[in-house]
Design a protein around this motif. Structure first.
Motif, PDB file in Angstrom:
ATOM      1  N   ILE A 106       0.823  -1.206   0.000  1.00 17.85           N
ATOM      2  CA  ILE A 106       0.000   0.000   0.000  1.00 17.85           C
ATOM      3  C   ILE A 106       0.863   1.264   0.000  1.00 17.85           C
ATOM      4  O   ILE A 106       1.824   1.372   0.771  1.00 17.85           O
ATOM      5  CB  ILE A 106      -0.923   0.023   1.231  1.00 17.85           C
ATOM      6  N   ASN A 107       0.513   2.216  -0.867  1.00 20.15           N
ATOM      7  CA  ASN A 107       1.104   3.563  -0.893  1.00 20.15           C
ATOM      8  C   ASN A 107       2.627   3.530  -0.999  1.00 20.15           C
ATOM      9  O   ASN A 107       3.154   3.235  -2.065  1.00 20.15           O
ATOM     10  CB  ASN A 107       0.616   4.373   0.313  1.00 20.15           C
ATOM     11  N   GLU A 108       3.353   3.812   0.087  1.00 18.14           N
ATOM     12  CA  GLU A 108       4.813   3.901   0.043  1.00 18.14           C
ATOM     13  C   GLU A 108       5.502   2.535   0.049  1.00 18.14           C
ATOM     14  O   GLU A 108       6.721   2.449  -0.095  1.00 18.14           O
ATOM     15  CB  GLU A 108       5.344   4.744   1.211  1.00 18.14           C
ATOM     16  N   VAL A 109       4.730   1.454   0.235  1.00 13.39           N
ATOM     17  CA  VAL A 109       5.314   0.109   0.166  1.00 13.39           C
ATOM     18  C   VAL A 109       5.481  -0.266  -1.301  1.00 13.39           C
ATOM     19  O   VAL A 109       4.518  -0.264  -2.067  1.00 13.39           O
ATOM     20  CB  VAL A 109       4.438  -0.921   0.904  1.00 13.39           C
ATOM     21  N   VAL A 110       6.712  -0.566  -1.679  1.00 12.29           N
ATOM     22  CA  VAL A 110       7.036  -0.863  -3.073  1.00 12.29           C
ATOM     23  C   VAL A 110       6.574  -2.268  -3.446  1.00 12.29           C
ATOM     24  O   VAL A 110       5.951  -2.489  -4.485  1.00 12.29           O
ATOM     25  CB  VAL A 110       8.554  -0.715  -3.305  1.00 12.29           C
ATOM     26  N   LEU A 121      -7.919  -1.038   4.324  1.00  8.65           N
ATOM     27  CA  LEU A 121      -7.890  -0.139   3.168  1.00  8.65           C
ATOM     28  C   LEU A 121      -8.747   1.095   3.423  1.00  8.65           C
ATOM     29  O   LEU A 121      -9.885   0.989   3.887  1.00  8.65           O
ATOM     30  CB  LEU A 121      -8.383  -0.865   1.925  1.00  8.65           C
ATOM     31  N   GLU A 122      -8.174   2.248   3.081  1.00  4.28           N
ATOM     32  CA  GLU A 122      -8.855   3.518   3.292  1.00  4.28           C
ATOM     33  C   GLU A 122      -9.027   4.256   1.966  1.00  4.28           C
ATOM     34  O   GLU A 122      -8.281   4.029   1.005  1.00  4.28           O
ATOM     35  CB  GLU A 122      -8.051   4.400   4.263  1.00  4.28           C
ATOM     36  N   GLU A 123      -9.997   5.143   1.929  1.00  6.18           N
ATOM     37  CA  GLU A 123     -10.211   6.012   0.762  1.00  6.18           C
ATOM     38  C   GLU A 123      -8.909   6.710   0.386  1.00  6.18           C
ATOM     39  O   GLU A 123      -8.220   7.286   1.225  1.00  6.18           O
ATOM     40  CB  GLU A 123     -11.267   7.063   1.098  1.00  6.18           C
ATOM     41  N   GLY A 124      -8.553   6.618  -0.908  1.00 10.35           N
ATOM     42  CA  GLY A 124      -7.354   7.286  -1.393  1.00 10.35           C
ATOM     43  C   GLY A 124      -6.120   6.414  -1.446  1.00 10.35           C
ATOM     44  O   GLY A 124      -5.106   6.801  -2.038  1.00 10.35           O
ATOM     45  N   ASP A 125      -6.175   5.230  -0.822  1.00  7.17           N
ATOM     46  CA  ASP A 125      -5.024   4.322  -0.881  1.00  7.17           C
ATOM     47  C   ASP A 125      -4.820   3.808  -2.306  1.00  7.17           C
ATOM     48  O   ASP A 125      -5.790   3.621  -3.062  1.00  7.17           O
ATOM     49  CB  ASP A 125      -5.247   3.105   0.028  1.00  7.17           C
ATOM     50  N   ILE A 126      -3.570   3.552  -2.650  1.00  9.26           N
ATOM     51  CA  ILE A 126      -3.270   2.755  -3.834  1.00  9.26           C
ATOM     52  C   ILE A 126      -2.567   1.498  -3.337  1.00  9.26           C
ATOM     53  O   ILE A 126      -1.740   1.541  -2.431  1.00  9.26           O
ATOM     54  CB  ILE A 126      -2.405   3.513  -4.865  1.00  9.26           C
ATOM     55  N   ILE A 127      -2.939   0.353  -3.903  1.00 11.37           N
ATOM     56  CA  ILE A 127      -2.412  -0.919  -3.418  1.00 11.37           C
ATOM     57  C   ILE A 127      -2.042  -1.824  -4.582  1.00 11.37           C
ATOM     58  O   ILE A 127      -2.787  -1.935  -5.563  1.00 11.37           O
ATOM     59  CB  ILE A 127      -3.416  -1.626  -2.487  1.00 11.37           C
ATOM     60  N   ILE A 236       7.979  -8.697 -16.654  1.00 11.20           N
ATOM     61  CA  ILE A 236       8.346  -7.280 -16.609  1.00 11.20           C
ATOM     62  C   ILE A 236       7.464  -6.682 -15.533  1.00 11.20           C
ATOM     63  O   ILE A 236       6.252  -6.892 -15.537  1.00 11.20           O
ATOM     64  CB  ILE A 236       8.120  -6.578 -17.962  1.00 11.20           C
ATOM     65  N   GLU A 237       8.048  -5.973 -14.569  1.00  9.54           N
ATOM     66  CA  GLU A 237       7.291  -5.513 -13.406  1.00  9.54           C
ATOM     67  C   GLU A 237       7.851  -4.207 -12.843  1.00  9.54           C
ATOM     68  O   GLU A 237       8.321  -4.156 -11.708  1.00  9.54           O
ATOM     69  CB  GLU A 237       7.260  -6.592 -12.325  1.00  9.54           C
ATOM     70  N   PRO A 238       7.816  -3.144 -13.637  1.00  8.44           N
ATOM     71  CA  PRO A 238       8.421  -1.885 -13.198  1.00  8.44           C
ATOM     72  C   PRO A 238       7.819  -1.336 -11.918  1.00  8.44           C
ATOM     73  O   PRO A 238       6.601  -1.281 -11.757  1.00  8.44           O
ATOM     74  CB  PRO A 238       8.174  -0.945 -14.380  1.00  8.44           C
ATOM     75  N   MET A 239       8.692  -0.954 -10.995  1.00  4.37           N
ATOM     76  CA  MET A 239       8.309  -0.303  -9.745  1.00  4.37           C
ATOM     77  C   MET A 239       8.669   1.171  -9.865  1.00  4.37           C
ATOM     78  O   MET A 239       9.851   1.517  -9.986  1.00  4.37           O
ATOM     79  CB  MET A 239       9.037  -0.961  -8.572  1.00  4.37           C
ATOM     80  N   ILE A 240       7.667   2.029  -9.883  1.00  3.73           N
ATOM     81  CA  ILE A 240       7.832   3.442 -10.196  1.00  3.73           C
ATOM     82  C   ILE A 240       7.486   4.267  -8.956  1.00  3.73           C
ATOM     83  O   ILE A 240       6.436   4.063  -8.336  1.00  3.73           O
ATOM     84  CB  ILE A 240       6.915   3.850 -11.373  1.00  3.73           C
ATOM     85  N   SER A 265       4.569   4.545  -4.290  1.00  3.45           N
ATOM     86  CA  SER A 265       5.155   3.717  -5.340  1.00  3.45           C
ATOM     87  C   SER A 265       4.047   2.919  -6.003  1.00  3.45           C
ATOM     88  O   SER A 265       3.019   2.632  -5.370  1.00  3.45           O
ATOM     89  CB  SER A 265       6.202   2.773  -4.741  1.00  3.45           C
ATOM     90  N   ALA A 266       4.241   2.567  -7.278  1.00  4.81           N
ATOM     91  CA  ALA A 266       3.250   1.756  -7.997  1.00  4.81           C
ATOM     92  C   ALA A 266       3.958   0.743  -8.889  1.00  4.81           C
ATOM     93  O   ALA A 266       5.069   0.990  -9.366  1.00  4.81           O
ATOM     94  CB  ALA A 266       2.326   2.644  -8.833  1.00  4.81           C
ATOM     95  N   GLN A 267       3.289  -0.382  -9.121  1.00  7.18           N
ATOM     96  CA  GLN A 267       3.880  -1.465  -9.916  1.00  7.18           C
ATOM     97  C   GLN A 267       2.791  -2.262 -10.616  1.00  7.18           C
ATOM     98  O   GLN A 267       1.731  -2.530 -10.050  1.00  7.18           O
ATOM     99  CB  GLN A 267       4.673  -2.413  -9.002  1.00  7.18           C
TER     100      GLN A 267
END
Length: 284
Positions: A106-110, A121-127, A236-240, A265-267
């Motif tokens: 989640i979020n800052e976890v790569v 999970l909360e509103e606004g999270d990316i996972i 292929i699994e880019p971590m951005i 971070s997102a992947q």
């Protein structure tokens, strides 16, 4: 060239195929080439494809069920139960001590986040939910990003760019191109959008084992890295990252990878097979 540099070998008394000749041409010109055993047989590719169908089904289920207020342990139960019900095994469960059936980051976890009943999970999270499936001995690996409700424009764009990076990396991978071509294309796109690429983690060969050659780095120079040959299967699994590309591992659990500046971070990840016409996706 020393014997140590000779990775592609034709058995004694066997007439070299056109593929053999092509790979040996690159080998003789100093390029890193795969070993012949990395080239999957049609039967192996079909086995990986069948594993990929289950793996894709797992992530489709997560996409249908994920919502604000659920725990990451709830996600893990969905993944575990679906996988077992389809006669497969979650590859991460007990892998080198990893305790769960998927990774939830989640979020800052790569990556490599461990599902937990207290992580809601909360509103606004990316996972990112990352699943690897073993079916009849064959491995398939993929991850997707999910946005919980409405998030910030920055996080939303990060998720989009990470997916674009995967697509651009896929398009850069041609038969008899190089791993470095993938990384070069991904890094250019990420940087042009103001993001960075994690360098300490990479994609990898997969199929017969969880992790095989080659390492698929998401940065680099064209014409470098291993030669990509039809029959190779890899992710292929880019971590951005929004901020720095640097990361650290949580000392408490020894698994969770976090951005050094604790910005998001997102992947995205697919498993591919290289064909004579380019990449085919085996799991989404």
């Amino acid at each position: 060239m020393s014997k140590r540099d000779i990775r592609w070998r034709v058995p004694s008394g066997v007439e070299p195929t056109e593929l053999d000749k092509m790979v040996m041409y690159y080998q003789n010109h100093g390029h890193l080439v795969p070993k012949r055993e990395l080239i999957k047989t049609p039967e192996q590719i079909e086995g990986i494809r069948q594993s990929g169908i289950i793996n894709t089904g797992v992530l489709d289920l997560v996409a249908k069920e994920i919502h604000e207020g659920m725990s990451t342990l709830d996600i893990d139960k969905l993944v575990h139960d679906y996988t077992i019900a389809h006669g497969a095994i979650p590859a991460t469960l007990d892998y080198e001590g990893f305790p769960k059936s998927c990774c939830t980051s989640i979020n800052e976890v790569v990556c490599h986040g461990i599902p937990n009943e207290d992580e809601i999970l909360e509103e606004g999270d990316i996972i990112n939910v990352d699943c690897t499936t073993i079916y009849n001995g064959y491995y398939a690996d993929a991850s997707r990003m999910f946005v919980i409700g409405k998030t910030t424009p920055k996080k939303q764009r990060l998720v989009e760019v990470a997916k674009e990076c995967l697509q651009i990396g896929m398009e850069a991978a041609k038969p008899f191109s190089f791993v470095g071509d993938i990384g070069n294309a991904i890094e250019k796109h990420a940087k042009s959008n103001g993001f960075s690429v994690v360098k300490d983690l990479c994609g990898h060969g997969v199929g017969v084992e969880f992790h095989e050659e080659p390492d698929v780095e998401h940065y680099g120079k064209k014409g470098t890295g291993m030669l990509l040959v039809p029959g190779m299967v890899f992710t292929i699994e880019p971590m951005i990252n929004v901020g720095t590309y640097k990361v650290f591992i949580d000392e408490e659990d020894g698994w969770t990878v976090v951005t050094e500046d604790e910005k998001p971070s997102a992947q995205w990840e697919h498993t591919f097979v290289m064909t004579e016409n380019g990449l085919e996706i085996l799991t989404y």
